[in-house]
Design a protein around this motif. Structure first.
Motif, short mmCIF file in Angstrom:
data_model
loop_
_atom_site.label_atom_id
_atom_site.label_comp_id
_atom_site.label_asym_id
_atom_site.label_seq_id
_atom_site.Cartn_x
_atom_site.Cartn_y
_atom_site.Cartn_z
N ASP A 255 0.85 -1.19 0.00
CA ASP A 255 0.00 0.00 0.00
C ASP A 255 0.88 1.24 0.00
OD1 ASP A 255 -1.88 1.96 0.33
OD2 ASP A 255 -2.91 1.00 2.01
N MET A 256 0.89 1.97 -1.14
CA MET A 256 1.76 3.13 -1.26
C MET A 256 1.37 4.24 -0.29
SD MET A 256 4.11 2.29 -3.25
CE MET A 256 4.89 3.90 -3.34
N ALA A 257 0.07 4.37 -0.03
CA ALA A 257 -0.36 5.39 0.94
C ALA A 257 0.23 5.10 2.30
CB ALA A 257 -1.89 5.42 1.00
N TYR B 48 2.97 7.29 4.24
CA TYR B 48 2.74 7.69 5.63
C TYR B 48 3.90 7.24 6.52
CZ TYR B 48 0.69 7.80 10.30
OH TYR B 48 0.48 8.03 11.63
N THR B 49 4.37 6.01 6.28
CA THR B 49 5.50 5.51 7.06
C THR B 49 6.75 6.34 6.80
OG1 THR B 49 4.60 3.28 6.99
CG2 THR B 49 6.93 3.50 7.56
N LEU B 50 6.99 6.66 5.51
CA LEU B 50 8.16 7.49 5.17
C LEU B 50 8.04 8.87 5.80
CD1 LEU B 50 8.72 6.60 1.40
CD2 LEU B 50 10.10 5.89 3.37
N SER B 51 6.81 9.42 5.79
CA SER B 51 6.60 10.74 6.41
C SER B 51 6.88 10.67 7.91
CB SER B 51 5.18 11.21 6.15
OG SER B 51 4.93 12.45 6.78
N SER B 52 6.43 9.58 8.53
CA SER B 52 6.70 9.40 9.96
C SER B 52 8.19 9.30 10.23
CB SER B 52 5.98 8.15 10.49
OG SER B 52 4.59 8.24 10.29
N TYR B 53 8.89 8.51 9.37
CA TYR B 53 10.33 8.40 9.51
C TYR B 53 11.01 9.75 9.32
CZ TYR B 53 9.98 3.30 9.40
OH TYR B 53 9.69 1.98 9.69
N GLN B 54 10.52 10.52 8.33
CA GLN B 54 11.11 11.83 8.07
C GLN B 54 10.93 12.75 9.27
OE1 GLN B 54 9.35 13.95 4.81
NE2 GLN B 54 11.05 15.34 4.59
#
Length: 403
Positions: A262-264, A268-274
């Motif tokens: 799921d790309m969304a 979201y995970t990448l945004s959280s990591y960022q």
């Protein structure tokens, strides 16, 4: 005397009779299903009936692989298993290990035989399973071009990843030539270099799904270099393809979810990591800034420049102190010199000359203090207050002056 037995002894004796009966250890019974209940534990309780009687049956959860369809009341089935006594209740029942719809028994026997053969060859072994990649760009699908299965796969896949490329091989999934069509689709997609392949179709009877029980399909799946997800039928349907594939999905929709991340959720995970990374970086930068300030203070305190500046200031202070001390000493010596000058003023030859005294010396400038130093005719110089008198000794006499 009469022999009296307990209830448990009688039940145990009867159970032993059932166990020793060879026929009852493996028997096939046909009949109509009634009172079918799927228990939350996974066990299935049901009865088989015909016009002559009723037989209680149970299939435990561990034997559910022997059931390839969703059983319901009214189904006419053939049940294979053993008849035994449930010792606690004193009643006998059939313990089912396999259940087929009446009329499909021969196909099911072929299914079990091929399954046993391929399993013995190691084609189901976990060490041959390839991991399904998490992030894919190209998805291969071998299924019928029409129907709910392909639509479910396409809709779910593109909803989870709009950037995904789906390559469909329109295969026959039922009837004559279906197995060859499925094999060709697997090999073509394998050569096309897709990241993952979904092989499957919607639900149906054992006859409808039989193409996925063919040995040639199993071998094509096993030999495929690309990871394969099998999605044949519904959750209760099992085929040979499910056992050989790298991963089995209960439905085509579930296969799409397993194959496509799921790309969304990824974004979201990448945004959280960022955010976490930025927060951690800010905290580390602030921490290092505080440490840098501490080091600067220590360096400022211990640096050669600071120490030289302190020494230079101390030298200036010492110079001022030394100058003041020298001025004080000079003042003291000047004062003492004044005293000495005053003290010896009266002893000065000039002062004596000013008082009327004179200084007599020979022509070489040696002072004459005794008459023995001259004789008549010698020339002498007499120093007075305002000059020198040249004189010639005519005579001299010795006198004794009172002191």
């Amino acid at each position: 005397m009469k022999t009296v037995y307990s209830v448990g002894q009688v039940n145990r004796y009867v159970k032993n009779m059932f166990i020793q009966d060879y026929v009852l250890r493996k028997v096939y019974v046909k009949g109509e299903v009634s009172n079918c209940k799927y228990h939350t534990s996974g066990h299935i309780y049901f009865s088989l009936k015909d016009e002559t009687g009723v037989l209680s049956c149970v299939m435990f959860a561990g034997q559910r692989r022997g059931l390839a369809f969703r059983m319901k009341d009214g189904d006419r089935v053939v049940v294979g298993g053993a008849v035994d006594v449930y010792e606690r209740d004193g009643r006998y029942q059939m313990y089912a290990k396999e259940i087929t719809l009446e009329g499909t028994g021969a196909l099911y026997e072929r299914f079990l035989a091929l399954k046993a053969e391929l399993e013995e060859m190691g084609m189901f072994a976990p060490e041959y399973k390839q991991p399904i990649p998490r992030f894919i760009r190209r998805l291969g699908v071998v299924t019928a071009p029409t129907g709910a299965a392909v639509q479910d796969i396409r809709n779910i896949s593109l909803r989870r990843n709009p950037y995904l490329q789906i390559i469909l091989y329109p295969a026959l999934v039922q009837g004559d030539g279906a197995a060859d069509s499925i094999v060709k689709g697997i090999r073509m997609l394998d050569e096309a270099g897709v990241d993952t392949i979904i092989v499957g179709r919607g639900g149906g009877s054992i006859e409808d799904l039989w193409a996925f029980n063919e040995e040639k399909v199993a071998r094509a799946i096993f030999e495929c270099r690309t990871p394969i997800i099998s999605a044949v039928g519904h959750e209760v349907d099992f085929t040979i393809a499910d056992f050989v594939a790298d991963l089995r999905a209960p439905t085509p929709s579930a296969a799409a979810e397993l194959a496509v991340d799921d790309m969304a959720q990824v974004m979201y995970t990448l945004s959280s990591y960022q955010e976490r990374f930025q927060r951690d970086m800010r905290e580390k930068i602030e921490f290092q800034r505080v440490r840098l300030g501490q080091y600067q203070m220590r360096l400022k305190y211990l640096s050669p420049e600071s120490r030289l500046r302190d020494r230079r200031q101390a030298l200036v202070d010492f110079e001022d102190t030394l100058r003041r001390a020298m001025d004080n000493k000079l003042q003291q010596y000047r004062h003492r010199l004044g005293i000495y000058l005053e003290r010896y003023q009266g002893l000065s030859p000039l002062a004596k000359l000013n008082q009327g005294y004179s200084f007599v010396a020979d022509t070489d400038g040696r002072g004459i203090t005794s008459v023995s130093q001259v004789k008549p005719g010698d020339r002498v110089e007499i120093s007075v207050t305002d000059g020198v008198i040249q004189a010639k000794v005519s005579d001299s006499r010795r006198e004794t002056w009172q002191k």
